[in-house]
Design a protein around this motif. Structure first.
Motif, PDB file in Angstrom:
ATOM      1  N   HIS A   1       0.862  -1.184   0.000  1.00  0.00           N
ATOM      2  CA  HIS A   1       0.000   0.000   0.000  1.00  0.00           C
ATOM      3  C   HIS A   1       0.897   1.233   0.000  1.00  0.00           C
ATOM      4  CE1 HIS A   1      -3.507  -2.486   0.626  1.00  0.00           C
ATOM      5  NE2 HIS A   1      -4.292  -1.423   0.674  1.00  0.00           N
TER       6      HIS A   1
ATOM      7  N   TRP B   1      -7.206   6.769   4.223  1.00  0.00           N
ATOM      8  CA  TRP B   1      -8.031   7.001   3.039  1.00  0.00           C
ATOM      9  C   TRP B   1      -7.859   8.457   2.618  1.00  0.00           C
ATOM     10  CZ3 TRP B   1     -13.707   4.678   3.569  1.00  0.00           C
ATOM     11  CH2 TRP B   1     -13.634   3.286   3.538  1.00  0.00           C
TER      12      TRP B   1
ATOM     13  N   HIS C   1      -5.285   3.838  -5.179  1.00  0.00           N
ATOM     14  CA  HIS C   1      -6.135   3.595  -4.009  1.00  0.00           C
ATOM     15  C   HIS C   1      -7.347   4.517  -4.107  1.00  0.00           C
ATOM     16  CE1 HIS C   1      -6.986   2.862   0.398  1.00  0.00           C
ATOM     17  NE2 HIS C   1      -6.725   1.648  -0.038  1.00  0.00           N
ATOM     18  N   HIS C   2      -8.180   4.564  -3.049  1.00  0.00           N
ATOM     19  CA  HIS C   2      -9.436   5.319  -3.133  1.00  0.00           C
ATOM     20  C   HIS C   2      -9.240   6.799  -3.463  1.00  0.00           C
ATOM     21  CE1 HIS C   2     -10.730   1.632  -1.423  1.00  0.00           C
ATOM     22  NE2 HIS C   2     -10.704   1.965  -0.148  1.00  0.00           N
TER      23      HIS C   2
ATOM     24  N   TYR D   1      -3.708  -3.840  -7.903  1.00  0.00           N
ATOM     25  CA  TYR D   1      -4.894  -3.404  -7.157  1.00  0.00           C
ATOM     26  C   TYR D   1      -5.295  -2.086  -7.800  1.00  0.00           C
ATOM     27  CZ  TYR D   1      -7.287  -1.009  -3.196  1.00  0.00           C
ATOM     28  OH  TYR D   1      -8.156  -0.313  -2.385  1.00  0.00           O
TER      29      TYR D   1
ATOM     30  N   ASP E   1     -11.297  -3.970  -5.027  1.00  0.00           N
ATOM     31  CA  ASP E   1     -11.708  -3.690  -3.648  1.00  0.00           C
ATOM     32  C   ASP E   1     -13.220  -3.536  -3.541  1.00  0.00           C
ATOM     33  OD1 ASP E   1     -11.964  -2.455  -1.045  1.00  0.00           O
ATOM     34  OD2 ASP E   1      -9.831  -2.031  -1.211  1.00  0.00           O
TER      35      ASP E   1
ATOM     36  N   GLU F   1     -10.195  -8.591   7.786  1.00  0.00           N
ATOM     37  CA  GLU F   1      -8.886  -8.068   7.362  1.00  0.00           C
ATOM     38  C   GLU F   1      -7.838  -8.411   8.415  1.00  0.00           C
ATOM     39  OE1 GLU F   1      -9.721  -3.938   6.435  1.00  0.00           O
ATOM     40  OE2 GLU F   1     -10.226  -4.491   4.371  1.00  0.00           O
TER      41      GLU F   1
HETATM   42  C1  FUL Z   1     -10.077  -2.057   2.005  1.00  0.00           C
HETATM   43  C2  FUL Z   1      -9.611  -0.626   1.773  1.00  0.00           C
HETATM   44  O1  FUL Z   1     -10.606   0.305   2.144  1.00  0.00           O
HETATM   45  C3  FUL Z   1      -8.362  -0.462   2.609  1.00  0.00           C
HETATM   46  O2  FUL Z   1      -7.858   0.849   2.555  1.00  0.00           O
HETATM   47  C4  FUL Z   1      -7.330  -1.457   2.090  1.00  0.00           C
HETATM   48  O3  FUL Z   1      -6.964  -1.136   0.761  1.00  0.00           O
HETATM   49  C5  FUL Z   1      -7.891  -2.872   2.155  1.00  0.00           C
HETATM   50  C6  FUL Z   1      -6.971  -3.914   1.568  1.00  0.00           C
HETATM   51  O4  FUL Z   1      -9.120  -2.943   1.483  1.00  0.00           O
HETATM   52  O5  FUL Z   1     -11.316  -2.302   1.492  1.00  0.00           O
END
Ligand code: FUL
Length: 450
Positions: free
Chosen positions: A44, A55, A93-94, A139, A179, A235
């Motif tokens: 990440h 985030w 990422h987001h 990702y 995701d 997680e």
């Molecule tokens: C989640 C994300 O919101 C987290 O930030 C992270 O990437 C995790 C692996 O998945 O849904």
């Protein structure tokens, strides 16, 4: 990392006389290859690394992305020391910031200060992974808090265009990670508002998966609903003790499932006799957060904690996806590097010698050359023939009688039994006590934990 020598054990020796026909859902070729990976890394890395957030809102200035000593080769070498065989990078990422010079948005590394905007993290990492024999996965967050288009149909086209770039410009891609976190407030090109999408319909997932298949046919696709790999529903990096490789996800409301809308707990267990082979990928971070934060340098998991997660993920038929976030230098922190190395050594030392390798095997009884002390039993089913075993027991010959030292349920690709105290015996017996079809085991191996 794990020797497959013991797989050569003859099937008749385990009570199987003729090759039976497959039972239920079976793995595809790409899933079979994936099962061999067992442990791999998540990286990440984005603007959050520099803002200390988990985030990003989507309004971050791209110039803040500026790792001072980024070294993809050093990152991959550290992962390799843990026995990892693949690495998945958060290409976006987001927050929407792209770690490669994409043509689809200006919110990318091309506008960062790093290497005067000429760098490409995806390229350097995918090259370094391949050079050191690791596979590379991407990702790409479906939720994009930067894009003005997010929530409109045009964003889905943009998401696919980004995927197309990643799947055509960086060689062989082995996994694509979608995701489930979706929708909410964000910058959205300056609108700064809340945007919710319909999780069932908005992304048009089947079409996106078709695109992945057409561009990278060997890549496994991960999401809450597969199609190849399922989220394990937490997680924390572990599957349920009873964990089936097959799965029929159920939506949050009991109806149709979608990424971001499944009953999480079911992912932990899977579905006995489910309609699809969809093994669990157990994701977890080596630290409390997914991104690097200085304040968490002292909270890195220890090698023993990682080994424990290995037993509860790989040892329950899944894979361990361990996140190790690069820091602001663009390196893995020393603490994380040491933990990876220690974990790799524990696994290598524990699983180097199969103490049953020279056993004489007859009718599921393993006669060892001498009295042997072990505390780990590894079982594998021949998964090409489906998941057949429902429950089994293990006995050791001690003082002239058979003593049952373990009872468990699902096996699948791999089941690791770790006994509470070491077992000493010169004869071990596997008894399948319940199965949906004649058992087809491919391994029984014994180890002593390092
Ligand atoms: C989640 C994300 O919101 C987290 O930030 C992270 O990437 C995790 C692996 O998945 O849904």
């Amino acid at each position: 990392m794990l020797s497959r020598r013991s797989l050569l054990m003859s099937l008749p020796a385990l009570g199987l006389r003729a090759q039976p026909s497959p039972y239920g859902a079976v793995p595809s070729k790409r899933q079979l290859r994936w099962h061999e990976l067992e442990v791999y890394a998540f990286l990440h890395f984005t603007v959050n690394t520099f803002t200390d957030k988990e985030w990003g809102y989507g309004d971050e200035d791209p110039s803040i992305f500026n790792p001072t000593q980024f070294d993809a080769g050093a990152i991959v070498a550290a992962l390799k020391s843990a026995g990892m065989r693949q690495v998945i990078l958060t290409c976006k990422h987001h927050d929407g910031f792209c770690l490669w010079p994409t043509k689809t948005t200006e919110h990318s590394i091309a506008r960062s200060s790093w290497r005067k905007g000429q760098g490409d993290v995806v390229k350097e990492l995918s090259d370094a992974a391949r050079a050191q024999g690791l596979r590379f996965g991407v990702y790409l967050s479906p939720w994009d808090r930067n894009s003005a288009l997010y929530g409109k149909p045009a964003y889905v086209a943009l998401y696919r265009a980004q995927l197309r770039e990643l799947l055509t410009q960086y060689g062989h891609i082995s996994e694509v990670w979608h995701d489930g976190a979706n929708g909410g407030d964000g910058y959205y090109g300056g609108a700064r508002e809340k945007r919710l999408i319909d999780k069932q319909t908005y992304y048009g997932w089947p079409e996106t998966w078709d695109l992945v298949r057409s561009l990278q046919p060997d890549a496994v696709i991960f999401s809450d609903v597969g199609p190849d790999l399922r989220w394990v529903g937490n997680e924390k990096g572990y599957a349920n003790d009873t964990c089936w490789e097959t799965y029929d996800p159920v939506g949050l409301d009991g109806g149709a499932p979608a990424p971001g809308s499944t009953q999480d707990k079911l992912g932990q267990t899977g579905t006995r006799n489910g309609s699809r082979w969809m093994p669990p990928e157990c994701d977890v971070s080596i630290r409390p957060g997914w991104f690097w934060h200085a304040a968490e340098n002292s909270q890195v998991k220890t090698p023993r904690q990682l080994l424990d997660l290995y037993y509860r993920s790989v040892g329950r038929g899944g894979a361990l996806l361990l996140n190790v976030p690069p820091d602001r230098r663009g390196l893995l922190h020393e603490q994380d590097v040491a933990a990876l190395k220690g974990f790799g050594a524990l696994i290598a030392d524990t699983f180097r010698d199969n103490l049953a390798a020279h056993a004489h095997v007859q009718d599921s009884v393993f006669t060892l050359p001498r009295e042997t002390t072990f505390n780990i039993v590894r079982l594998r089913e021949k998964i090409e023939l489906g998941q057949r075993v429902d429950a089994f027991e293990l006995d050791a010959w001690q003082g002239g009688i058979w003593n049952t030292f373990a009872r468990a349920t699902s096996v699948g690709a791999c089941r690791l039994i770790r006994t509470a105290t070491p077992v000493t015996s010169n004869r071990v017996r596997l008894r399948v006590t319940q199965s949906a079809a004649s058992p087809a085991m491919s391994e029984l191996a014994l180890f002593r934990e390092a």
